[in-house]
Design a protein around this motif. Sequence first.
Motif, PDB file in Angstrom:
ATOM      1  N   GLY A 123       0.760  -1.149  -0.017  1.00  0.00           N
ATOM      2  CA  GLY A 123       0.041   0.000  -0.116  1.00  0.00           C
ATOM      3  C   GLY A 123       1.073   1.461  -0.072  1.00  0.00           C
ATOM      4  O   GLY A 123       2.033   1.201  -0.540  1.00  0.00           O
ATOM      5  N   SER A 124       0.295   2.360   0.606  1.00  0.00           N
ATOM      6  CA  SER A 124       0.914   3.572   0.727  1.00  0.00           C
ATOM      7  C   SER A 124       0.717   4.366   1.942  1.00  0.00           C
ATOM      8  O   SER A 124      -0.363   4.229   2.502  1.00  0.00           O
ATOM      9  N   VAL A 125       1.856   4.833   2.530  1.00  0.00           N
ATOM     10  CA  VAL A 125       1.569   5.642   3.863  1.00  0.00           C
ATOM     11  C   VAL A 125       2.249   7.114   3.769  1.00  0.00           C
ATOM     12  O   VAL A 125       3.278   7.266   3.029  1.00  0.00           O
ATOM     13  N   ARG A 126       1.790   7.807   4.385  1.00  0.00           N
ATOM     14  CA  ARG A 126       2.528   9.341   4.463  1.00  0.00           C
ATOM     15  C   ARG A 126       3.162   9.386   6.033  1.00  0.00           C
ATOM     16  O   ARG A 126       2.355   9.192   7.051  1.00  0.00           O
ATOM     17  N   VAL A 127       4.419   9.619   6.113  1.00  0.00           N
ATOM     18  CA  VAL A 127       5.050   9.739   7.261  1.00  0.00           C
ATOM     19  C   VAL A 127       5.203  11.434   7.508  1.00  0.00           C
ATOM     20  O   VAL A 127       5.738  12.042   6.746  1.00  0.00           O
ATOM     21  N   VAL A 128       4.717  11.991   8.594  1.00  0.00           N
ATOM     22  CA  VAL A 128       4.479  13.148   8.848  1.00  0.00           C
ATOM     23  C   VAL A 128       5.432  13.560  10.262  1.00  0.00           C
ATOM     24  O   VAL A 128       5.165  13.074  11.190  1.00  0.00           O
ATOM     25  N   ALA A 129       6.626  14.182  10.030  1.00  0.00           N
ATOM     26  CA  ALA A 129       7.626  14.526  11.174  1.00  0.00           C
ATOM     27  C   ALA A 129       7.094  15.580  11.810  1.00  0.00           C
ATOM     28  O   ALA A 129       6.242  16.544  11.471  1.00  0.00           O
TER      29      ALA A 129
END
Length: 379
Positions: free
Chosen positions: A264-270
């Motif tokens: 799938g796909s994920v977004r990592v937000v710092a």
Amino acid sequence: MDTAQVKVLAAKYLDGTATPEEAAALHDWYDQVNAGDTEIVTTEQETSLEDTRARMMARIQEQMRPAATLRPRRRKWLPAAAAAALLLLATGAYLLRQQGKPAGQPAAELTPATPPNNSKGVTLTLGNGQVVELDSSANGYLAQQGGSTISKEESLLVYGPEKPGEAPVINKLNVPKGEQYRLILPDGTKVWLNAASELRFPSAFAGEQRLVELNGEGYFEVAANAAQPFVVQTAGPRIEVLGTHFNVKAYPGEPGIQTALLEGSVRVVAGSGKSRVMRPGEVATVGAGADISVLQDADAAQNVAWKDGLFVFRNADLPVILREIGRWYDVDIVYEGPVSHRRFTGKVSRGYSLSETLSVLLASNLHFRQEGKKIIVLP
């Protein structure tokens, strides 16, 4: 074939005295264990070994060369990883001595490990503060929590089905050192929690997102719901998904918080506001400066080997390995000198005792001393 038999055959093979039948038996043993969870560890850098070990390794390398006597369609005998495993089995007690020490004087005083003595084991804290000790709870119905019925099936908690109209409450699942646990959230998302981990989550998902909070390590198989994104919040970054398989490692004391994406796909937000959309096979790390570094074409599957009962390391340094061992066996790691800069690759079953696991590192000329629940790494 048991360990004692393998040691005898390995020693004869290395000395060149094994009969064809004994060599064939050793071949068969290797074919079986090479696909399983037997310890297979190699060092990435050369080590200064004693003459006897050097002689034995030279013998192994000689036997690795293609030979007409090998049976057809069989893998080449003893690739480097298996050679290290065989060396470990063949040299046994010899490797438990310090260089220059007489035989019988151990370099590592390791007592057989027992399961960690966690007084409460895995616990579930309900919305009203009640703590349920799951290790001693019977299978079946456990409780009703704001929109969901909770049941237990061995080492698995199941929430559901959700009942509209009831206000959700926050529950917390705590997994101590030395244990793992599984959880099915109210939306059908599957979660595996590693040792020394905590997950906070609502008993039912309401609002615009499905938010959970992780401290430690968890593997997630998220139920798809485009209208309600799934969010994992850690002490640093958050991970936003719609439906995917990924692992998050967010232990205190680690150099960064790591996300490995399998599907799938994920977004990592710092925390800095920087973000990165990940693709399958990538491993993203958010460091103390809130910068996001991404390793592409990584073997993300090795990051979730823990849920299948394995330690798996590739080019890992000693502190990384020992932190994993410390969490699983509930021991503290102390260094009595400079930390080795060697790196290691291999796998070890988590079903082994602490002594068995450390013996793999002993085969790489590292030395330890055990004092109660403390493992001291010797220079």
